[in-house]
Structure formats: C-alpha cells, structure tokens
Design a protein around this motif. Structure first.
Motif, PDB file in Angstrom:
ATOM      1  N   UNK A 223     -32.613 -18.007  62.149  1.00  0.00           N
ATOM      2  CA  UNK A 223     -33.266 -19.036  62.953  1.00  0.00           C
ATOM      3  C   UNK A 223     -32.452 -20.314  63.016  1.00  0.00           C
ATOM      4  N   UNK A 224     -31.933 -20.737  61.878  1.00  0.00           N
ATOM      5  CA  UNK A 224     -31.112 -21.962  61.839  1.00  0.00           C
ATOM      6  C   UNK A 224     -29.844 -21.753  62.657  1.00  0.00           C
ATOM      7  N   UNK A 225     -29.202 -20.619  62.469  1.00  0.00           N
ATOM      8  CA  UNK A 225     -27.943 -20.354  63.172  1.00  0.00           C
ATOM      9  C   UNK A 225     -28.168 -20.228  64.678  1.00  0.00           C
ATOM     10  N   UNK A 226     -29.255 -19.566  65.081  1.00  0.00           N
ATOM     11  CA  UNK A 226     -29.553 -19.418  66.507  1.00  0.00           C
ATOM     12  C   UNK A 226     -29.827 -20.768  67.151  1.00  0.00           C
ATOM     13  N   UNK A 227     -30.501 -21.652  66.438  1.00  0.00           N
ATOM     14  CA  UNK A 227     -30.883 -22.946  67.003  1.00  0.00           C
ATOM     15  C   UNK A 227     -29.760 -23.978  66.977  1.00  0.00           C
ATOM     16  N   UNK A 228     -28.905 -23.907  65.956  1.00  0.00           N
ATOM     17  CA  UNK A 228     -27.924 -24.987  65.777  1.00  0.00           C
ATOM     18  C   UNK A 228     -26.469 -24.537  65.810  1.00  0.00           C
ATOM     19  N   UNK A 229     -26.229 -23.232  65.707  1.00  0.00           N
ATOM     20  CA  UNK A 229     -24.848 -22.753  65.637  1.00  0.00           C
ATOM     21  C   UNK A 229     -24.212 -22.980  64.284  1.00  0.00           C
ATOM     22  N   UNK A 230     -25.021 -23.419  63.315  1.00  0.00           N
ATOM     23  CA  UNK A 230     -24.542 -23.652  61.950  1.00  0.00           C
ATOM     24  C   UNK A 230     -25.420 -22.874  60.980  1.00  0.00           C
ATOM     25  N   UNK A 231     -24.878 -22.526  59.826  1.00  0.00           N
ATOM     26  CA  UNK A 231     -25.726 -21.885  58.820  1.00  0.00           C
ATOM     27  C   UNK A 231     -26.575 -22.935  58.119  1.00  0.00           C
ATOM     28  N   UNK A 232     -27.680 -22.515  57.503  1.00  0.00           N
ATOM     29  CA  UNK A 232     -28.406 -23.477  56.670  1.00  0.00           C
ATOM     30  C   UNK A 232     -27.507 -23.898  55.515  1.00  0.00           C
ATOM     31  N   UNK A 233     -27.680 -25.097  55.046  1.00  0.00           N
ATOM     32  CA  UNK A 233     -26.885 -25.578  53.914  1.00  0.00           C
ATOM     33  C   UNK A 233     -27.118 -24.662  52.710  1.00  0.00           C
ATOM     34  N   UNK A 234     -26.091 -24.450  51.931  1.00  0.00           N
ATOM     35  CA  UNK A 234     -26.188 -23.584  50.760  1.00  0.00           C
ATOM     36  C   UNK A 234     -26.560 -24.391  49.535  1.00  0.00           C
ATOM     37  N   UNK A 235     -27.577 -23.920  48.833  1.00  0.00           N
ATOM     38  CA  UNK A 235     -27.969 -24.553  47.578  1.00  0.00           C
ATOM     39  C   UNK A 235     -27.056 -24.008  46.497  1.00  0.00           C
ATOM     40  N   UNK A 236     -26.090 -24.792  46.112  1.00  0.00           N
ATOM     41  CA  UNK A 236     -25.131 -24.353  45.106  1.00  0.00           C
ATOM     42  C   UNK A 236     -25.112 -25.304  43.914  1.00  0.00           C
TER      43      UNK A 236
END
Length: 121
Positions: A94-107
């Motif tokens: 959903x995030x990638x489809x809407x923004x072209x970016x992955x969701x931020x990674x919790x690292x």
C-alpha cells in the motif's frame, strides 16, 4: 524515510516475493515486484508493529484500506489474501503503490522507541 512516507514497519525474515503472487501484484496493485523488492531491501514487511504519522501517510493509508476491503469482501480477485500472506504484505504494498517508496524500516535497537514525557524516567 519515515518523514516522507509517515509509516514505519519492522522487516520480516521472509524474502520479498516468496508469498506474493507476482502477476496479481503487477496487474491489480500496479506495483513492479522487482522494484518493490529492491526498495524493501529484499525483505517482507512485518505487521507486528506499525508506526504511523497519519497526516504524512494519508494516501498510503487509503491504499492499505482499499486492499484490506478487497480482502474482506473477497472480490472478483478471489480475495486478496489468496495472493499475499495476510495483511502484513498489504502495509508495504500500500505504501509503495501510493508513494513509490517503501515504508521506513524499523531498525532501531530495542528500547529506543520508548517515549519519556516531562521529567525523569
């Protein structure tokens, strides 16, 4: 980047694409699975903990809700969950489809997300 996408998720140990139906993702979600996998660092999103800044993430949240509504109603797509491994995949897609970016990674290391408000802990 959390400031841009407004959504932060943990990464799963499962490699991206293992449980995703490539043709469904490409045709219905309109996401290139290879680009998505690269952006996700080769790992699926994990829905065990999702952090959201609603104001920054409203487009992504609408996409995620739309995918979940399809899953809940079992659409002409034979139900979204027939093509993904549950809702965990829908956060990243959903995030990638809407923004072209992955969701931020919790690292971050454990305990870093603890919040202190006014005063000592």
């Amino acid at each position: 980047d959390f400031a841009q996408t407004g959504i932060l998720v943990f990464r799963d140990v499962v490699k991206t694409g293992v449980f995703l139906d490539k043709s469904w993702v490409t045709h219905w979600v309109r996401v290139d699975l290879a680009a998505y996998s690269e952006a996700m660092g080769g790992q699926e999103a994990d829905s065990s903990g999702v952090f959201i800044r609603k104001r920054a993430a409203w487009k992504s949240l609408h996409a995620i809700v739309a995918l979940n509504v399809l899953a809940g109603r079992g659409s002409s797509l034979e139900g979204v969950y027939a093509h993904v491994l549950g809702d965990k995949d829908l956060w990243g897609l959903g995030v990638f489809a809407a923004s072209g970016q992955p969701p931020a990674a919790a690292t971050l290391p454990p305990g870093v997300l603890a919040v202190r408000r006014g005063g000592s802990s």
